[in-house]
Design a protein around this motif. Structure first.
Motif, PDB file in Angstrom:
ATOM      1  N   SER A  97       0.198  15.788  -4.555  1.00  0.00           N
ATOM      2  CA  SER A  97      -0.177  16.095  -3.176  1.00  0.00           C
ATOM      3  C   SER A  97      -1.353  17.053  -3.098  1.00  0.00           C
ATOM      4  O   SER A  97      -2.008  17.139  -2.051  1.00  0.00           O
ATOM      5  CB  SER A  97       1.025  16.691  -2.427  1.00  0.00           C
ATOM      6  N   ALA A  98      -1.635  17.775  -4.180  1.00  0.00           N
ATOM      7  CA  ALA A  98      -2.808  18.652  -4.176  1.00  0.00           C
ATOM      8  C   ALA A  98      -4.084  17.828  -4.308  1.00  0.00           C
ATOM      9  O   ALA A  98      -5.109  18.139  -3.692  1.00  0.00           O
ATOM     10  CB  ALA A  98      -2.710  19.661  -5.317  1.00  0.00           C
ATOM     11  N   LYS A  99      -4.016  16.772  -5.113  1.00  0.00           N
ATOM     12  CA  LYS A  99      -5.183  15.908  -5.307  1.00  0.00           C
ATOM     13  C   LYS A  99      -5.353  14.936  -4.151  1.00  0.00           C
ATOM     14  O   LYS A  99      -6.485  14.607  -3.755  1.00  0.00           O
ATOM     15  CB  LYS A  99      -5.028  15.135  -6.622  1.00  0.00           C
ATOM     16  N   GLU A 100      -4.251  14.424  -3.622  1.00  0.00           N
ATOM     17  CA  GLU A 100      -4.291  13.477  -2.513  1.00  0.00           C
ATOM     18  C   GLU A 100      -3.410  13.979  -1.374  1.00  0.00           C
ATOM     19  O   GLU A 100      -2.293  13.489  -1.174  1.00  0.00           O
ATOM     20  CB  GLU A 100      -3.811  12.100  -2.983  1.00  0.00           C
ATOM     21  N   PRO A 101      -3.862  14.980  -0.616  1.00  0.00           N
ATOM     22  CA  PRO A 101      -3.039  15.533   0.465  1.00  0.00           C
ATOM     23  C   PRO A 101      -2.823  14.525   1.585  1.00  0.00           C
ATOM     24  O   PRO A 101      -3.748  13.831   1.999  1.00  0.00           O
ATOM     25  CB  PRO A 101      -3.871  16.736   0.947  1.00  0.00           C
ATOM     26  N   ALA A 102      -1.592  14.446   2.054  1.00  0.00           N
ATOM     27  CA  ALA A 102      -1.257  13.532   3.143  1.00  0.00           C
ATOM     28  C   ALA A 102       0.129  13.869   3.649  1.00  0.00           C
ATOM     29  O   ALA A 102       0.961  14.408   2.911  1.00  0.00           O
ATOM     30  CB  ALA A 102      -1.318  12.077   2.679  1.00  0.00           C
ATOM     31  N   ALA A 103       0.369  13.555   4.913  1.00  0.00           N
ATOM     32  CA  ALA A 103       1.704  13.701   5.495  1.00  0.00           C
ATOM     33  C   ALA A 103       2.301  12.299   5.582  1.00  0.00           C
ATOM     34  O   ALA A 103       2.052  11.558   6.538  1.00  0.00           O
ATOM     35  CB  ALA A 103       1.616  14.357   6.872  1.00  0.00           C
TER      36      ALA A 103
ATOM     37  N   VAL B 286      -3.614   7.282   4.803  1.00  0.00           N
ATOM     38  CA  VAL B 286      -3.385   7.133   3.368  1.00  0.00           C
ATOM     39  C   VAL B 286      -2.267   6.122   3.143  1.00  0.00           C
ATOM     40  O   VAL B 286      -1.228   6.166   3.817  1.00  0.00           O
ATOM     41  CB  VAL B 286      -3.015   8.481   2.729  1.00  0.00           C
ATOM     42  N   VAL B 287      -2.487   5.184   2.202  1.00  0.00           N
ATOM     43  CA  VAL B 287      -1.484   4.165   1.892  1.00  0.00           C
ATOM     44  C   VAL B 287      -1.310   4.088   0.373  1.00  0.00           C
ATOM     45  O   VAL B 287      -2.283   3.890  -0.362  1.00  0.00           O
ATOM     46  CB  VAL B 287      -1.903   2.780   2.431  1.00  0.00           C
ATOM     47  N   PHE B 288      -0.076   4.240  -0.089  1.00  0.00           N
ATOM     48  CA  PHE B 288       0.262   4.017  -1.493  1.00  0.00           C
ATOM     49  C   PHE B 288       1.000   2.677  -1.576  1.00  0.00           C
ATOM     50  O   PHE B 288       2.025   2.502  -0.912  1.00  0.00           O
ATOM     51  CB  PHE B 288       1.137   5.144  -2.035  1.00  0.00           C
ATOM     52  N   GLN B 289       0.475   1.757  -2.371  1.00  0.00           N
ATOM     53  CA  GLN B 289       0.999   0.392  -2.397  1.00  0.00           C
ATOM     54  C   GLN B 289       1.576   0.044  -3.767  1.00  0.00           C
ATOM     55  O   GLN B 289       0.999   0.372  -4.801  1.00  0.00           O
ATOM     56  CB  GLN B 289      -0.125  -0.586  -2.049  1.00  0.00           C
ATOM     57  N   PHE B 290       2.728  -0.635  -3.736  1.00  0.00           N
ATOM     58  CA  PHE B 290       3.402  -1.057  -4.957  1.00  0.00           C
ATOM     59  C   PHE B 290       3.814  -2.517  -4.808  1.00  0.00           C
ATOM     60  O   PHE B 290       4.433  -2.894  -3.801  1.00  0.00           O
ATOM     61  CB  PHE B 290       4.640  -0.189  -5.222  1.00  0.00           C
ATOM     62  N   ASP B 291       3.468  -3.346  -5.791  1.00  0.00           N
ATOM     63  CA  ASP B 291       3.799  -4.773  -5.766  1.00  0.00           C
ATOM     64  C   ASP B 291       4.733  -5.104  -6.923  1.00  0.00           C
ATOM     65  O   ASP B 291       4.573  -4.588  -8.033  1.00  0.00           O
ATOM     66  CB  ASP B 291       2.529  -5.621  -5.886  1.00  0.00           C
TER      67      ASP B 291
ATOM     68  N   SER C 205       9.156  -2.239   8.855  1.00  0.00           N
ATOM     69  CA  SER C 205       8.441  -0.961   8.780  1.00  0.00           C
ATOM     70  C   SER C 205       9.157   0.051   9.653  1.00  0.00           C
ATOM     71  O   SER C 205       9.483  -0.248  10.807  1.00  0.00           O
ATOM     72  CB  SER C 205       6.995  -1.141   9.257  1.00  0.00           C
ATOM     73  N   LYS C 206       9.401   1.238   9.082  1.00  0.00           N
ATOM     74  CA  LYS C 206      10.109   2.270   9.829  1.00  0.00           C
ATOM     75  C   LYS C 206       9.501   3.643   9.530  1.00  0.00           C
ATOM     76  O   LYS C 206       9.103   3.927   8.396  1.00  0.00           O
ATOM     77  CB  LYS C 206      11.591   2.295   9.445  1.00  0.00           C
ATOM     78  N   PRO C 207       9.467   4.510  10.532  1.00  0.00           N
ATOM     79  CA  PRO C 207       8.979   5.876  10.312  1.00  0.00           C
ATOM     80  C   PRO C 207      10.092   6.771   9.793  1.00  0.00           C
ATOM     81  O   PRO C 207      11.280   6.452   9.925  1.00  0.00           O
ATOM     82  CB  PRO C 207       8.544   6.315  11.712  1.00  0.00           C
ATOM     83  N   PHE C 208       9.700   7.876   9.182  1.00  0.00           N
ATOM     84  CA  PHE C 208      10.652   8.907   8.778  1.00  0.00           C
ATOM     85  C   PHE C 208       9.968  10.261   8.937  1.00  0.00           C
ATOM     86  O   PHE C 208       8.768  10.329   9.226  1.00  0.00           O
ATOM     87  CB  PHE C 208      11.149   8.688   7.338  1.00  0.00           C
ATOM     88  N   GLU C 209      10.718  11.316   8.771  1.00  0.00           N
ATOM     89  CA  GLU C 209      10.165  12.663   8.926  1.00  0.00           C
ATOM     90  C   GLU C 209       9.033  12.879   7.924  1.00  0.00           C
ATOM     91  O   GLU C 209       9.179  12.602   6.738  1.00  0.00           O
ATOM     92  CB  GLU C 209      11.256  13.710   8.707  1.00  0.00           C
ATOM     93  N   ALA C 210       7.895  13.357   8.414  1.00  0.00           N
ATOM     94  CA  ALA C 210       6.700  13.496   7.585  1.00  0.00           C
ATOM     95  C   ALA C 210       6.953  14.402   6.380  1.00  0.00           C
ATOM     96  O   ALA C 210       7.585  15.451   6.503  1.00  0.00           O
ATOM     97  CB  ALA C 210       5.547  14.043   8.414  1.00  0.00           C
ATOM     98  N   LYS C 211       6.452  13.981   5.217  1.00  0.00           N
ATOM     99  CA  LYS C 211       6.597  14.721   3.970  1.00  0.00           C
ATOM    100  C   LYS C 211       5.209  14.984   3.389  1.00  0.00           C
ATOM    101  O   LYS C 211       4.407  14.062   3.242  1.00  0.00           O
ATOM    102  CB  LYS C 211       7.428  13.927   2.954  1.00  0.00           C
ATOM    103  N   LYS C 212       4.963  16.240   3.010  1.00  0.00           N
ATOM    104  CA  LYS C 212       3.659  16.603   2.468  1.00  0.00           C
ATOM    105  C   LYS C 212       3.692  16.841   0.962  1.00  0.00           C
ATOM    106  O   LYS C 212       2.663  17.081   0.348  1.00  0.00           O
ATOM    107  CB  LYS C 212       3.120  17.850   3.184  1.00  0.00           C
TER     108      LYS C 212
END
Length: 291
Positions: free
Chosen positions: A61-67, A133-138, A88-95
């Motif tokens: 998260s230091a290199k790629e900061p995002a909530a 920011v999007v982290f994708q896994f296939d 797709s569902k939201p959840f409480e933001a995590k930093k």
């Protein structure tokens, strides 16, 4: 062979070795980043109903900061039915790295029960809707289903194993007393205490005293004489409310998380320092009078 040719050959040899060494070092760092620095998604065992999807996510998260605040799962199923599903569902933001389980709704059950799931592909995205920011896994369908059905770690166990619950404790809330004697800003001096010892309000209190005397009460005494201060300091616990700097900015400087005494601060106006100390809601301003 001349000396100059020998020197040139040695120089070329050293340059080639330097280039090869740097390339090798770059490759080593790249490999380390690939193995240990990539974001990692772990599917976990949900302790709730079948609609819930539990997962843990670790990233730098230091290199790629995002909530991060949204989980999205897509099924690409060209040889089955339905051919495509997205939940797709939201959840409480995590930093920072975290683990959670999210109610994906009945669409998640439909996704898992798709016909010919073994020939499908699954795409999981961990998203920050605010930072883009999007982290994708296939992964292939069989692998996804196996990870979901055979997961043994729960969210709580993942948090404990990775020490994700070790966070900086916030300070307890401070009960700030109400100061009814702080007056509006006095031109040229900032916030002031509307008290009898403040010369800025001497006339006001003198008038009140005269009225009280006429009514048989005791008259207010004269304004207090100013004094010099030997030392002024800030004890731990400042809540950066800015009251002291508003009163005497030549002495007090409020920073992002505390207050300091300015270098070379004048200490000959003890009354204003006293005002600042009395106005401090958490009473961390201390001073001693000069003898």
């Amino acid at each position: 062979m001349s000396t100059s040719l020998i020197a040139m050959g040695v120089a070329i040899f050293l340059v080639i070795n330097l280039v090869v060494g740097l390339a090798g070092l770059s490759l080593l760092f790249g490999t380390f980043e690939t193995l240990f620095g990539k974001p990692k998604l772990t599917l976990l065992r949900s302790t709730k109903s079948g609609n819930f999807f539990a997962f843990g996510f670790k990233w730098n998260s230091a290199k790629e900061p995002a909530a991060l605040d949204t989980i999205r799962i897509r099924l690409f199923n060209p040889f089955g039915s339905p051919t495509q599903v997205e939940v797709s569902k939201p959840f409480e933001a995590k930093k920072t790295s975290f683990a959670t389980e999210v109610d994906m709704g009945p669409g998640f059950i439909d996704l898992l029960g798709a016909k010919n799931f073994d020939l499908a592909m699954v795409q999981i995205e961990v998203v920050s809707s605010t930072d883009g920011v999007v982290f994708q896994f296939d992964m292939k369908g069989p692998k996804f289903k196996k990870l979901v059905t055979e997961a043994h770690l729960t969210v709580d166990q993942f948090i404990a194993d990775h020490k994700l619950d070790v966070v900086k404790k916030s300070q307890p809330p401070i009960d700030v007393p109400i100061r009814t004697f702080i007056a509006d800003t006095v031109p040229g001096k900032g916030s002031q205490l509307a008290i009898a010892t403040n010369p800025a309000f001497a006339a006001q209190f003198a008038g009140a005293g005269a009225g009280a005397a006429a009514a048989g009460g005791a008259a207010a005494g004269p304004a207090a004489e100013n004094f010099k201060v030997a030392k002024v300091w800030i004890e731990p616990g400042c809540i950066v409310c800015n009251a002291c700097e508003d009163i005497y900015k030549e002495v007090f400087e409020v920073l992002a998380d505390t207050c300091i005494i300015r270098p070379g601060a004048p200490l000959d106006d003890g009354l204003r320092i006293q005002e600042a100390a009395e106005a401090c809601p958490v009473e961390v301003i201390k001073f001693t009078k000069a003898s």
